[in-house]
Write an enzyme that holds these catalytic residues in place. Sequence first.
Site, mmCIF file in Angstrom:
data_model
loop_
_atom_site.group_PDB
_atom_site.id
_atom_site.type_symbol
_atom_site.label_atom_id
_atom_site.label_comp_id
_atom_site.label_asym_id
_atom_site.label_seq_id
_atom_site.Cartn_x
_atom_site.Cartn_y
_atom_site.Cartn_z
ATOM 1 N N GLY A 1 60.023 21.779 -91.714
ATOM 2 C CA GLY A 1 61.256 21.871 -92.500
ATOM 3 C C GLY A 1 61.283 23.132 -93.344
ATOM 4 O O GLY A 1 62.290 23.850 -93.390
ATOM 5 N N GLU B 1 58.747 15.170 -89.205
ATOM 6 C CA GLU B 1 57.497 15.143 -89.985
ATOM 7 C C GLU B 1 57.588 14.180 -91.165
ATOM 8 O O GLU B 1 56.579 13.647 -91.597
ATOM 9 C CB GLU B 1 57.123 16.557 -90.472
ATOM 10 N N ASN C 1 60.997 21.360 -77.756
ATOM 11 C CA ASN C 1 60.332 22.271 -76.828
ATOM 12 C C ASN C 1 60.054 21.482 -75.543
ATOM 13 O O ASN C 1 60.491 20.331 -75.399
ATOM 14 C CB ASN C 1 59.078 22.899 -77.463
ATOM 15 N N THR D 1 63.718 24.668 -75.981
ATOM 16 C CA THR D 1 62.991 25.942 -76.020
ATOM 17 C C THR D 1 61.886 25.903 -74.974
ATOM 18 O O THR D 1 61.211 24.893 -74.782
ATOM 19 C CB THR D 1 62.431 26.242 -77.422
ATOM 20 N N LEU D 2 61.736 27.027 -74.266
ATOM 21 C CA LEU D 2 60.863 27.102 -73.090
ATOM 22 C C LEU D 2 59.770 28.141 -73.264
ATOM 23 O O LEU D 2 59.364 28.799 -72.296
ATOM 24 C CB LEU D 2 61.725 27.445 -71.851
ATOM 25 N N GLY D 3 59.295 28.320 -74.507
ATOM 26 C CA GLY D 3 58.231 29.282 -74.758
ATOM 27 C C GLY D 3 58.648 30.677 -74.318
ATOM 28 O O GLY D 3 59.755 31.132 -74.612
ATOM 29 N N ASP E 1 60.243 26.790 -84.993
ATOM 30 C CA ASP E 1 60.909 26.764 -86.301
ATOM 31 C C ASP E 1 61.759 28.017 -86.505
ATOM 32 O O ASP E 1 62.859 27.939 -87.072
ATOM 33 C CB ASP E 1 59.880 26.655 -87.428
ATOM 34 N N GLY F 1 50.950 34.081 -88.676
ATOM 35 C CA GLY F 1 51.500 33.187 -89.684
ATOM 36 C C GLY F 1 52.740 32.479 -89.185
ATOM 37 O O GLY F 1 53.240 32.742 -88.088
HETATM 38 P P1 ADP Z 1 57.390 25.619 -80.107
HETATM 39 O O1 ADP Z 1 56.896 26.631 -81.076
HETATM 40 O O2 ADP Z 1 58.158 24.519 -80.762
HETATM 41 O O3 ADP Z 1 56.361 25.114 -79.140
HETATM 42 P P2 ADP Z 1 58.407 27.325 -77.960
HETATM 43 O O4 ADP Z 1 57.004 27.609 -77.569
HETATM 44 O O5 ADP Z 1 59.319 26.795 -76.915
HETATM 45 O O6 ADP Z 1 58.519 26.356 -79.219
HETATM 46 O O7 ADP Z 1 59.011 28.680 -78.532
HETATM 47 C C1 ADP Z 1 60.230 28.719 -79.229
HETATM 48 C C2 ADP Z 1 60.908 30.031 -78.967
HETATM 49 O O8 ADP Z 1 60.034 31.099 -79.361
HETATM 50 C C3 ADP Z 1 61.223 30.317 -77.509
HETATM 51 O O9 ADP Z 1 62.480 29.755 -77.153
HETATM 52 C C4 ADP Z 1 61.243 31.846 -77.492
HETATM 53 O O10 ADP Z 1 62.477 32.325 -77.978
HETATM 54 C C5 ADP Z 1 60.161 32.196 -78.497
HETATM 55 N N1 ADP Z 1 58.866 32.406 -77.819
HETATM 56 C C6 ADP Z 1 57.859 31.529 -77.693
HETATM 57 N N2 ADP Z 1 56.825 32.065 -77.003
HETATM 58 C C7 ADP Z 1 57.208 33.332 -76.690
HETATM 59 C C8 ADP Z 1 56.593 34.429 -75.994
HETATM 60 N N3 ADP Z 1 55.372 34.310 -75.465
HETATM 61 N N4 ADP Z 1 57.305 35.577 -75.884
HETATM 62 C C9 ADP Z 1 58.538 35.700 -76.418
HETATM 63 N N5 ADP Z 1 59.153 34.714 -77.086
HETATM 64 C C10 ADP Z 1 58.513 33.553 -77.218
#
Ligand code: ADP
Length: 305
Positions: A42, A141, A185, A221-223, A254, A289
């Site tokens: 949050g 949380e 995610n 979100t897909l990393g 976040d 961080g």
């Molecule tokens: P969480 O932190 O909740 O696991 P994600 O891993 O899906 O969420 O990441 C959230 C967002 O952060 C993604 O949608 C993307 O915009 C950004 N992000 C995460 N990992 C990467 C990466 N390796 N390179 C670029 N952007 C990233």
Amino acid sequence: MAGRIVILGVFVADTAYRAARQPRMGETILGRSFALGPGGKGSNQAVAAARAGGDAHIVTKLGRDTFAEMALATWREAGVTPAVTQDAGSYTGAAFIFVDEASGDNAIIVAPGAAGTLTPADVEAQAALLEGAAVFVTQLEQPMPAAIRALEIARAAGVRTILNPAPAAPLEDATLALCDMVTPNESEAEALTGIAVETLEDAARAADALIARGAGAAVITLGARGVLVHDRSRSVQLPAFEVGPVVETTGAGDAFTGAFSTALAEGRDLVEAARFGCAAASISVTRPGAAASMPTRAEIDALLG
Ligand code: ADP
């Protein structure tokens, strides 16, 4: 004219340990480094929203201790307005974060402290703040009844509601039905739907399942692959931005949810708001961080061009 963003959630002091691997039970290993900083989903989302240019307010509970001072200083510096009570009989939340020094991936234990005692009555005490918001955001949380009560108050007042369903927890359909948008995610989407999210098609199926259960839209979100924006009328993948080497992904989700909220509060369309959130999150992963990695509005605008 940008509207108010109200975020119900938790602050925790992040204690982050970088090491080659996690210790096994009974084992002690030497870490590479240690860092103490402000965290909690949050609070991170409120900091991300404010740094992205939003009028962010946080509703939470703290203890009356050193970590509470850290929380208040963090919000002062970021421009977040606290709507906070302090409980001298409890403690401010804290988190253990293991950071894999090779990949930057993390594993976390959160002890939410005073924020773990947030009740529906605490939320009702902030009803006027909530009802005057453009966007309301919460996570999982703090106790579920407090989140549900806040979603109900916001929904009844016509405020757009966002649930970031993290950490993953079972949700009633009635709770999802209070959410205009959910921002899981991949693993949280799987936990909520039972659909393993590996491909984009999986993500779209999970999003459909969340919408069938009552959510207005799912923004998954897909990393490194960015984000899938999915509602009844469209399914759009927005790639992550390549900003630089990935240093630490703590708080990436976040950064996304916070900046996404700011863009929505400015009246942007769902896809445009998600693109803005994606840009903020892509910058955040290039820095160490959680709260400290949230980009400013100028940085996000510069990336979006
Ligand atoms: P969480 O932190 O909740 O696991 P994600 O891993 O899906 O969420 O990441 C959230 C967002 O952060 C993604 O949608 C993307 O915009 C950004 N992000 C995460 N990992 C990467 C990466 N390796 N390179 C670029 N952007 C990233």
